[in-house]
Each structure stands twice: as structure tokens, then as C-alpha cells.
Design a protein around this motif. Sequence first.
Motif, PDB file in Angstrom:
ATOM      1  N   ASN A   1      -6.315 -39.465 -16.829  1.00 53.42           N
ATOM      2  CA  ASN A   1      -7.550 -38.611 -16.550  1.00 53.42           C
ATOM      3  C   ASN A   1      -8.816 -39.365 -15.816  1.00 53.42           C
ATOM      4  OD1 ASN A   1      -6.322 -36.165 -16.949  1.00 53.42           O
ATOM      5  ND2 ASN A   1      -6.934 -36.367 -19.051  1.00 53.42           N
ATOM      6  N   PHE A   2      -8.451 -40.489 -14.957  1.00 56.91           N
ATOM      7  CA  PHE A   2      -9.647 -41.302 -14.627  1.00 56.91           C
ATOM      8  C   PHE A   2     -10.364 -40.510 -13.612  1.00 56.91           C
ATOM      9  CE2 PHE A   2     -11.096 -43.626 -10.908  1.00 56.91           C
ATOM     10  CZ  PHE A   2     -11.910 -44.739 -11.780  1.00 56.91           C
ATOM     11  N   TRP A   3     -10.008 -39.714 -12.800  1.00 62.63           N
ATOM     12  CA  TRP A   3     -11.074 -38.979 -11.940  1.00 62.63           C
ATOM     13  C   TRP A   3     -11.642 -37.782 -12.507  1.00 62.63           C
ATOM     14  CZ3 TRP A   3     -12.955 -41.339  -7.888  1.00 62.63           C
ATOM     15  CH2 TRP A   3     -12.220 -42.230  -7.164  1.00 62.63           C
TER      16      TRP A   3
ATOM     17  N   ALA B   1     -16.887 -35.883 -14.199  1.00 63.99           N
ATOM     18  CA  ALA B   1     -17.862 -35.225 -15.280  1.00 63.99           C
ATOM     19  C   ALA B   1     -18.951 -36.174 -15.518  1.00 63.99           C
ATOM     20  CB  ALA B   1     -16.851 -35.116 -16.589  1.00 63.99           C
ATOM     21  N   ALA B   2     -18.647 -37.419 -15.555  1.00 63.61           N
ATOM     22  CA  ALA B   2     -19.867 -38.472 -15.957  1.00 63.61           C
ATOM     23  C   ALA B   2     -21.011 -38.499 -14.713  1.00 63.61           C
ATOM     24  CB  ALA B   2     -19.298 -39.909 -15.808  1.00 63.61           C
ATOM     25  N   ILE B   3     -20.462 -38.361 -13.448  1.00 64.27           N
ATOM     26  CA  ILE B   3     -21.351 -38.350 -12.182  1.00 64.27           C
ATOM     27  C   ILE B   3     -22.120 -37.025 -12.432  1.00 64.27           C
ATOM     28  CG2 ILE B   3     -21.373 -38.204  -9.801  1.00 64.27           C
ATOM     29  CD1 ILE B   3     -19.127 -40.004  -9.639  1.00 64.27           C
TER      30      ILE B   3
ATOM     31  N   GLU C   1     -13.836 -35.983  -4.717  1.00 63.19           N
ATOM     32  CA  GLU C   1     -14.145 -35.481  -6.184  1.00 63.19           C
ATOM     33  C   GLU C   1     -15.449 -34.779  -6.381  1.00 63.19           C
ATOM     34  OE1 GLU C   1     -11.807 -35.589  -8.549  1.00 63.19           O
ATOM     35  OE2 GLU C   1     -10.186 -36.301  -7.389  1.00 63.19           O
ATOM     36  N   VAL C   2     -16.316 -35.201  -5.832  1.00 62.53           N
ATOM     37  CA  VAL C   2     -17.560 -34.498  -6.085  1.00 62.53           C
ATOM     38  C   VAL C   2     -18.196 -33.759  -4.892  1.00 62.53           C
ATOM     39  CG1 VAL C   2     -18.463 -36.842  -7.181  1.00 62.53           C
ATOM     40  CG2 VAL C   2     -19.074 -36.555  -4.824  1.00 62.53           C
TER      41      VAL C   2
END
Length: 340
Positions: free
Chosen positions: A91-93, A98-100, A124-125
Motif C-alpha cells: 500500500n505504498f502509494w 494520505a500523508a501528503i 497520485e495527487v
Amino acid sequence: MASGRDAASDDMKTHGFLLGKFMPPHAGHLYCAEVGKARCDVMTVLVCSHDAEPIDGYLRAKWMRECLSRPGYRVLHMHRDIPQAPEDHHNFWPIWRAAIAEFHPEPIDWVFGSEGYVHRLAQEVDARPFPVDPERQVVPVSATVIREDLTRNWSHVPIPVRSHYQRRLVLVGAESTGKTVLSEALAARLKCVPIPEYGRDYDAVFRHGQDWVAADFEAIMEGHKALADTMAARGGPIIIEDTDALQTLVWAEALLGKVYKPLVDRARSAIEGKTYLLLDHATPWKDDGTRHFSDPARRAWFTGRLRSWLDELGAEWKCIEGEDWAERTAAANVHLDTFS
């Protein structure tokens, strides 16, 4: 996938984003951030760190804030033990997305970076990728290269970062022990100018050898630090310094007859990152019109007090002994070689 917002709209700001470890920050990082600011209204830099790294993350964030202190930049810091590569966790990405979002809740228009992951990160963002100097042609450096060969890549180290890596070789000793001549000789090897002794200039302007008070020595310490730090910011990884606060502390003790705690505190705070060369008093005393102590016993006292304070304050130091100037110079050069 490109952002659904119109990045050119006049009624909202465009947001740029740069993610990195910045270990340490270098000219390439700053170039990337500056390109981002030129393209966007707000440029956010997220410094990412975790416990198992050789340079403290909070220090790296502090450096980046100092490097990018101008309006329009925002430096954030995330210290968190999360996967560092896609192969570390399935689940790296999603974890990083979520962190970003936690640190940068605003929509991101452009993701900047010189690494290949800028494309996937932008996807991803929900932003657009903006690769900056991926071939390292504009700024030919990386953090790994700097850590491996700091001296060769010193020009790429930003000024706020330099003091962390710089080492100073400071010459202290009684009068007429060759501090100034030897500091100039050592600096010549490094093709630089030594940090001069501020106290002599202060004396020539304000005291002329008389009526000293404790405030004078505080002023000398402050003045020398201002001069030294300004010169060091423009200097290389090795700095040669002709005396410092520790020498001033002993002068205060010699001329006032007592020790003042504020001066001790200033001297203590000045020793970090320094190695001292204590020049003993075996050399003959010469009167240059400003010197005080021709008595051999008084010169020996000065050397002894320097030695005592170096030990008490926990400084790293070596002693240069003997009457022969050539031998003293050779011994000092040996110590300089250990820095290189």
C-alpha cells in the motif's frame, strides 16, 4: 491524471509541490523549488524524514526554511516511519497519498522534481508533473555526491547548511607566539583568508590598552563572532581562525583579575565544530607597541589558563611546542592535513 482545476484561473492560486529528504539540501533542490515558484503562486516543500537517517530531519527542515525564507514559499516537515519505496509495502502509494493530503490539503497543480517518481507522484495527487533538470545538467550534483565528497562539491552547499559541515582550526596562545603569522600561512594553503582577531581592532579604536571593563570583552566576543560567521558563510569547508572567544576569556581574566560567568558562557558556546591549536610560549617575546606581558612567568600563566579552559570547556585541542618556527609551522600543517 491532470488537475481538474484551471491552473491559469485568476480567481485562485496555483500550488506547486516538491517532496524530498534534502539530505542535505543543495543547489539542485533550491533550483527545483525556484522553478516551481516561478511557475506557481505558492510553492510548498515537504521535507520527509524518519529515525534511521544520518542527518536529523528537523535540522533539514530548518535549513530548507532558511534557504526558502522569501514570500511564496512554504516549507513543511513530516517525520514519520512509513515505507520509503514501493517494494517496501503493497500500500505504498495510498499511504503516501494520505500523508501528503494531511500536510497539503489544498489541491496541488504541479509536482516538481528531478527524480523519475515525479510522474507517478503527480498522478497520485491529481496534479501535473514538472520534471526539473532530470539529467543534472543545470546543477550537476546530488545529495549522495555531496555526502561522499563534500570538499569537491562545496559550491553546491547553500549558506545556511555550510556551518554544520565546516570545521574551524583556531589558533590561540599568549602574545608573540605566532598566531597571526601561522594562521595566514595555513590559510594560504587553503587559498583563503583567515578570520582575523577582532580584539586588536577593538582595542585600537576604544581602549588603547587601558581602562578595561567586562563589557569590553563581551563586545569583543560579539564583534568577533559577527565577523567570523560572516566570513565563514563565504568560506570553504575548512576555516582558519586567529583567536576566538576562548582567547578573549583569558584576556579578560588577565586584565580584570577575575572570571565573569557571562564570558565563560559565550566561550563555551563558541567551541562547537572547532579544533584549537594552542601555541606555547617558548618563542621569544617581541614588543610591537600593543603587547602587555613580557615577563616569562606571565606568558606561562596565559598558556596555562588557555590549557585549563580548553579542558574545562571540553574543547578539542592540540599543542604546538618548541622555539623553532619551521618546526611549529610543520606541526600545524600536520594538524591541518588531518582536516583535509
